[in-house]
Every structure is written in structure tokens, then in C-alpha cells.
Scaffold this active site. Sequence first.
Site, short mmCIF file in Angstrom:
data_model
loop_
_atom_site.label_atom_id
_atom_site.label_comp_id
_atom_site.label_asym_id
_atom_site.label_seq_id
_atom_site.Cartn_x
_atom_site.Cartn_y
_atom_site.Cartn_z
N ASP A 15 0.80 -1.23 0.00
CA ASP A 15 0.00 0.00 0.00
C ASP A 15 0.84 1.29 0.00
O ASP A 15 2.01 1.29 0.38
CB ASP A 15 -0.95 0.02 1.20
CG ASP A 15 -0.20 -0.11 2.54
OD1 ASP A 15 0.75 -0.90 2.62
OD2 ASP A 15 -0.57 0.61 3.50
N GLU A 75 -0.74 -1.83 5.14
CA GLU A 75 0.14 -1.83 6.32
C GLU A 75 0.04 -0.50 7.07
O GLU A 75 0.20 -0.45 8.29
CB GLU A 75 1.60 -2.08 5.89
CG GLU A 75 2.55 -2.35 7.06
CD GLU A 75 2.87 -1.12 7.89
OE1 GLU A 75 2.88 -1.22 9.13
OE2 GLU A 75 3.10 -0.04 7.31
N GLU A 76 -0.22 0.58 6.31
CA GLU A 76 -0.17 1.93 6.91
C GLU A 76 -1.39 2.23 7.77
O GLU A 76 -2.32 2.92 7.36
CB GLU A 76 -0.04 2.99 5.80
CG GLU A 76 1.25 2.89 4.99
CD GLU A 76 2.49 3.39 5.76
OE1 GLU A 76 2.35 3.84 6.90
OE2 GLU A 76 3.59 3.30 5.19
N ARG A 134 17.74 -6.89 14.93
CA ARG A 134 17.61 -6.71 16.38
C ARG A 134 16.71 -7.81 16.92
O ARG A 134 15.62 -8.04 16.39
CB ARG A 134 16.98 -5.34 16.66
CG ARG A 134 16.76 -5.08 18.15
CD ARG A 134 16.07 -3.73 18.39
NE ARG A 134 15.71 -3.61 19.79
CZ ARG A 134 16.56 -3.21 20.75
NH1 ARG A 134 17.76 -2.83 20.43
NH2 ARG A 134 16.18 -3.17 22.01
N HIS A 165 7.79 8.60 4.38
CA HIS A 165 6.58 9.43 4.61
C HIS A 165 6.83 10.90 4.27
O HIS A 165 6.01 11.75 4.58
CB HIS A 165 6.07 9.31 6.06
CG HIS A 165 5.48 7.96 6.37
ND1 HIS A 165 4.45 7.76 7.26
CD2 HIS A 165 5.78 6.73 5.90
CE1 HIS A 165 4.16 6.47 7.33
NE2 HIS A 165 4.97 5.83 6.51
ZN LIG Z 1 5.09 3.82 6.42
ZN LIG Z 2 6.37 1.11 5.57
#
Ligand SMILES: [Zn+2]
Ligand SMILES: [Zn+2]
Length: 401
Positions: free
Chosen positions: A87, A144-145, A184, A373
Site C-alpha cells: 500500500d 500496512e499503513e 535486532r 513518509h
Molecule cells: Zn510507512
Molecule cells: Zn512502511
Amino acid sequence: MNAPHEAFAHNVIEALQAQAEEFIAVRRDIHRHPEMGYKEYRTSDLVAEQLQQWGYEVTRGLGGTGVVGQLRRGHSSKTLGLRADMDALPIEEATGLPYASCNAGIMHACGHDGHTAMLLAAAKHIAGNVQFSGTLNLIFQPAEEGLGGAKKMMEDGLFSRFPCDAVFAMHNMPGHPQGHLVLRDGPMMASSDYVTITLDGKGGHGAMPHQAADPVVAGSAIVLGLQSIVARNVDPQETAVITVGAFNAGVANNVIPQTATLSLSVRSLNPQVRELLEQRITDLAHAQAQSYGVRAHVAYQRGYPVLVNHLRETDFAREVAEELVGAQRVTRQGKALTGSEDFAFLLEQVPGCYLLIGNGDGAGGGHGACMVHNPGYDFNDDNVAIGSAYWSLLVERFLKD
Ligand SMILES: [Zn+2]
Ligand SMILES: [Zn+2]
């Protein structure tokens, strides 16, 4: 790292570099046609068509526009899941690139176009060249956002229909050198919750506060009180954020309003701290409100959970990373981030690891070190070969014959 591994890894990168141009074109095509969460129609068509062409068994419709491509080989019962997100974001692109978004107000500003292209490039290479034994599930998720596409796919039976012994995902990250891999174990990304506190008081004349119950004063006390939760209740060695991003009340200087509303963003890197924050915020809001003679309604909405990488799978992912690009280009234990990511839902059910791939400072089109972003961001196409080589090697190692 021994010599044969080094030679092998070099071969993988070379092989993936040889087909990189094809998938850089795919990446730019997706970039040019960005789609918002759950509306990835064109993108998921493209993904499904390509996977089918290379012999994957393709299932569509999980989480709406989600796609799973499955490839089985050999007799092993081992199963593996690799995830990419598809997305875009509601941002007006300002890169000026020849392949810039042609959808007004929508932009691939988080590099999900690149994640999709890297996994597709790996899919083609694996189908044609990689020997393995077991089941490979390539998971292309929507939304996902902020909209929880991963969770939606799970609700549609992702893991019951496509069991996975482990799952892995990779996200690009500006600021790290291009192709550098950052891992991590333990908490890697924060939980993200949203709280709305509505205060019901008693409106009245600004000149006669004794005949009213003022939600503005109560709300102010709550704003300050909330900060004491981080300062006094959370272990100083833990991470917690409580931000009151909006405080709305009243319209006139001489009117005590009837209601006030506070909107909070709450983040943590530890599920226990998350529980504590929810409990203390709720208790404090009610108690403070009561002490001012107003009533609090607390709507606590849980967003993405803490993303916790599993130790064994992270160790495995580290080994693959070092084998592929060498120890000097791998950070074995990077910093946790206060951003959030819905791959966290998958890791609550199945062990796995989420890692970062450095996007470099030039961010593709030479726009400087530009964070995701941002309207000037671009995925670094040099990562198409490295990222897909990483997936190919990981499959070969995890599902070894
Ligand atoms: Zn993002
Ligand atoms: Zn992302």
C-alpha cells in the site's frame, strides 16, 4: 564465514543483479500507480499474474487485496513465510521523478513499491534457480499503513491455510548506508494505541463558575497528570510515550463548555508497559475527572502491538545477512524504533524476524537523505538486487534440501 559460503553469496548477488533491471522497471511501474490500503487492485493483479507465470499457486482475497504465492518442493514438511506490503500513503508526491505518482494525492512514500519488487524478484529467481525442500509462502499484504492489513489476512485464515514455521519481513530505512542490513532481537518497533478521553461537565456562565462543573480545568489537570505516568509509574529503563495531540473544548471566553475532548497517542516497546499505560491512563482520567466533579469516558483503542523479533529466527536472519553482504555491512543489534508496523501481529502467532535494509542517503533520485513518509522520498533501486538476493539465500538456507 568460510570461503564456499562467500563464493555462493557472491553468486546469488550476481544472479539477482543480472535480472535487477526487469524488477527496477516493475518497482517504478508500481511507484507510478500507487494505491491506498485495501485498494491495491492493480498492484495485486500485477503480483498475482507474475507469481502465476513462474509456477506459484496463487491465492487471492485474503484481507481483501492480499495475495499469497505458494511453491512446494521436495518432501520436507518445513514451511516458511516471507512478507511484503503493497500500500501507499495519502501524500502528494514532490520528487519530480519521471516515474512519479500519476494518482493525485497518493504516493509510495514508504517504499512498499520496493518491498513488493524485491520479493517478486526473489520469487522469480527462486522458482527458476533455487533448490529447496518444503513449502514457501510469499505473502503480499494490503494496508500496512495504519489499517492492519496483516491482521485482516490472519482473520481470513492466513496461517491455518498457509502454515509457516517462521515468517520474515524487510523494510527499507533511509539514514543507513544502502544495502546495509540492520537486525535486532527482542522489541524492534513500538506498540501504537489511540485514546479519546471525553469529559462531561456542566456548562454555564463564565462569570459563575461555582454553578458549573468545568471540563477545561479537569482536562488540564489530566494532561499534566498523564505526564506523571511516564515519569513516575513506568520503569525509567523502559520506553513510553504519551502525547496529547488534541485538546478540544469551548468556543467563547465567557462560556464554560459542557464537554472537553482529549486525543492521545500512546507508545511503548514492551507489552507489559503497554498494559500498565492503559491501566494508569484509564484510572487517572477517571479519578482526576471525579476530583473536579466531571465525568470521564475513556475510549482506549489498541492499534499495532509491540513488534518483538524472536531470538532464534533473528540469529538465523543475522547469519544469512552476514553470509550475503559480510559482517561489516550488518548491524547485529540495532536500535529499536518508536514507529509501528503491523508485521507485529504475525509475530504474535508465528516466530520470525523483521529487519531493515539501508536506503542510503541519496534516496534513489538524489534528493538527499529523505525519511519515509516525506513527499521527496524515493526507494533506492540499488536495493532490488541485494534485497531479493537476501530473500533467495534465506529460502535456500531455511528450506535446505
Ligand atoms: Zn510507512
Ligand atoms: Zn512502511
